[in-house]
Design an enzyme around this catalytic site. Structure first.
Site, PDB file in Angstrom:
ATOM      1  CG  HIS A  10       0.210   6.163  -0.609  1.00  0.00           C
ATOM      2  ND1 HIS A  10      -0.779   6.888  -1.217  1.00  0.00           N
ATOM      3  CD2 HIS A  10      -0.400   5.514   0.418  1.00  0.00           C
ATOM      4  CE1 HIS A  10      -1.949   6.686  -0.586  1.00  0.00           C
ATOM      5  NE2 HIS A  10      -1.741   5.844   0.403  1.00  0.00           N
ATOM      6  CG  HIS A  25      -1.844   1.136   1.350  1.00  0.00           C
ATOM      7  ND1 HIS A  25      -3.169   1.059   1.009  1.00  0.00           N
ATOM      8  CD2 HIS A  25      -1.641   2.423   1.758  1.00  0.00           C
ATOM      9  CE1 HIS A  25      -3.736   2.249   1.191  1.00  0.00           C
ATOM     10  NE2 HIS A  25      -2.831   3.089   1.665  1.00  0.00           N
ATOM     11  CD  GLU A  26       1.388   3.592   3.712  1.00  0.00           C
ATOM     12  OE1 GLU A  26       1.569   4.692   3.144  1.00  0.00           O
ATOM     13  OE2 GLU A  26       0.327   3.304   4.314  1.00  0.00           O
ATOM     14  CD  GLU A  77      -5.926   5.189   0.361  1.00  0.00           C
ATOM     15  OE1 GLU A  77      -4.943   5.922   0.545  1.00  0.00           O
ATOM     16  OE2 GLU A  77      -6.154   4.182   1.062  1.00  0.00           O
TER      17      GLU A  77
HETATM   18 ZN    ZN Z   1      -3.228   5.190   1.779  1.00  0.00          ZN
END
Ligand code: ZN
Length: 512
Positions: free
Chosen positions: A281, A277-278, A307
């Site tokens: 980003h 997830h990160e 996101e």
């Molecule tokens: Zn996030």
């Protein structure tokens, strides 16, 4: 701060520069200060000793005041006016000027006294929340929540709005978004998700997750995560992966992007999926055009687009059969005693298991958005004065029962679970759902553009996907708003269709 008279041509160093050059010099200055705040904040979450909080808050407040003054500097306004009159700016340069004006307009509309009161109150209120939550002390927290909401109402009145005051809050995180269309999007989504949830739970039966009760040594998890992060395309020469209580990404510059994750010996998935997830980003933050560093063109469009990048890597890629066809044999070799007896299909069922639960950050892909629907309904009601802070607990519990069929046993696992409201982040939650929907929509479009994408992922090759996202999203900076970017990248504005089709396809494959 001194304020010079209008001067369309400023001197930068020894060179007389055109307004755009002077404008970008001012912009780089502002972004350098913002980056310093970002580093202080990263340090606070990862390295700072517990007693450092008060001094850190003072440093961050002082820098924030300087940044506010820079935005309000009359020279910035004059340079923006001069750039508007420049006929020869490129589309990207026009975007830099337009977005700097947008940021400036917001900054000057908030009186310094209100900005200071918001900063102080939200900081105190967050501390009250952190102490009250473990004790389920709603009496201590509710008055602070009411105060934060009242300050945000004043802010909305200063900022102005299109249809309703909540629009002003949404616009802070998702420029151009409107309360009415967000409400319709979320209601339509809920109407599809609730029956789908029932069907999936029935098909899934009562079988337990096959990873429950197993152990995974943390050093081996760290090595595996670091490898995946690099292979998905995160540049470790321009970033770091550290640990924090709540995983997050702090992009200081494209050349310095800080990610965090958290490890648990009994939960392999927590660190693995938060790293993916990160990482999503982080790849976004590393992917801005270097020539626009220190300007809005080297910045994310919105939280909903940010996101979408993290969710795409975490879910569309990271929970897929294609991805694990490549990585699962290595994961099994890394944790032989825990995984040797778990085959790929059982593992996929485990990482995609649907389980209505009380806690948003632990939610699966199907129930996650039902948590967001509830928060949106409640915070718009709070903001409109239709619901008081004191009535929030019972409204929350009723909503959890009707949306998810579960009832919180305590406020800490109910309306007090997230930090957002305590620190004034109203209007923020809907961007999580926008991210989920856009991730599916972008992944769909990437597959249409690149028929070989599944085969690439099955071979552990992610360069084609990273490059596609770079062209369609990362290098666009803030050229377009969220919906316009989605239209340009996928052929349609943000819609729930691809996300619902993705869930139906996934769970049909898993359970027939
Ligand atoms: Zn996030």
């Amino acid at each position: 701060m001194s304020q010079s008279p209008a001067s369309p041509t400023l001197s930068v160093g020894s060179v007389a520069a055109k307004p755009y050059v002077a404008l970008t010099a001012m912009s780089r200055d502002i972004y350098a200060l913002r980056s310093a705040v970002g580093l202080l904040s990263w340090d606070q979450e990862t390295m700072m000793p517990p007693a450092g909080g008060e001094g850190r808050a003072r440093s961050m407040a002082a820098l924030s005041r300087v940044i506010h003054q820079r935005y309000c500097d009359a020279r910035l306004r004059d340079l923006l006016d001069a750039c508007d009159a420049e006929p020869e700016l490129s589309a990207e340069q026009k975007s830099v000027a337009r977005e700097l004006r947008r940021d400036r307009d917001k900054a000057v509309k908030i009186p310094e006294s209100l900005a200071a009161e918001i900063a102080e109150t939200t900081s105190l209120s967050q501390r009250v929340w952190a102490e009250a939550r473990p004790k389920n002390d709603t009496k201590a927290f509710n008055p602070w929540l009411a105060k934060v909401i009242s300050l945000r109402r004043q802010e909305a009145e200063c900022l102005g709005y299109a249809e309703t005051p909540y629009d002003a809050l949404l616009d802070n995180y998702e420029p151009g978004a409107r309360t009415g269309s967000m409400r319709k999007l979320l209601r339509d989504l809920k109407a599809e998700l609730v029956p789908m949830l029932g069907r999936i739970l029935e098909a899934q039966g009562k079988s337990g997750a096959s990873l429950d009760g197993k152990a995974f040594l943390v050093p081996a998890q760290k090595a595996f995560n670091a490898r995946i992060l690099v292979e998905m395309g995160f540049n470790m020469a321009a970033g770091r992966l550290d640990e924090s209580a709540h995983p997050f990404t702090e992009g200081l510059y494209a050349g310095d992007v800080r990610l965090t994750t958290r490890y648990s010996e009994t939960d392999l998935m927590s660190a693995l999926f938060s790293t993916l997830h990160e990482g999503g980003h982080g790849i976004y933050e590393q992917g801005f055009l270097p020539e626009f560093a220190g300007t809005p063109m080297a910045e994310a469009v919105s939280l909903g687009i940010h996101e979408s990048q993290s969710r795409l890597w975490e879910n569309q890629v990271g929970r897929s059969k294609d991805f694990w066809s490549f990585y699962y044999p290595d994961l099994q070799r890394t944790f032989p005693s825990s995984l040797a007896a778990v085959n790929l299909d059982a593992f996929l069922k485990s990482v995609n298991r649907v389980r209505p639960s009380l806690i948003r950050v632990e939610a699966d892909e199907v129930t996650y958005n039902l948590h967001i629907v509830l928060r949106f309904e409640l915070e718009t009601a709070l903001f409109a004065g239709e619901l008081e802070a004191a009535g929030l607990e019972s409204a929350w519990n009723d909503g959890m029962r009707s949306n998810l069929g579960v009832t919180p046993d305590a406020p800490a696992r109910g309306y007090m679970q997230d930090v957002h409201w305590s620190c004034g982040l109203l209007g923020y939650f809907p961007t999580y759902t926008l991210g989920n929907l856009r991730a599916a929509q972008l992944f769909d479009a990437a597959h249409r553009d690149m028929p070989g994408l599944s085969a690439d992922i099955r071979a552990g090759k992610f360069a084609s996907l990273k490059d596609w996202l770079g062209r369609k999203v990362h290098r666009q900076g803030r050229c377009l708003d969220g919906d316009a970017l989605m239209l340009a990248a996928t052929g349609s504005k943000t819609s729930a269709g691809p996300f619902l089709a993705y869930l139906k396809g996934k769970y049909a494959q898993l359970y027939g």
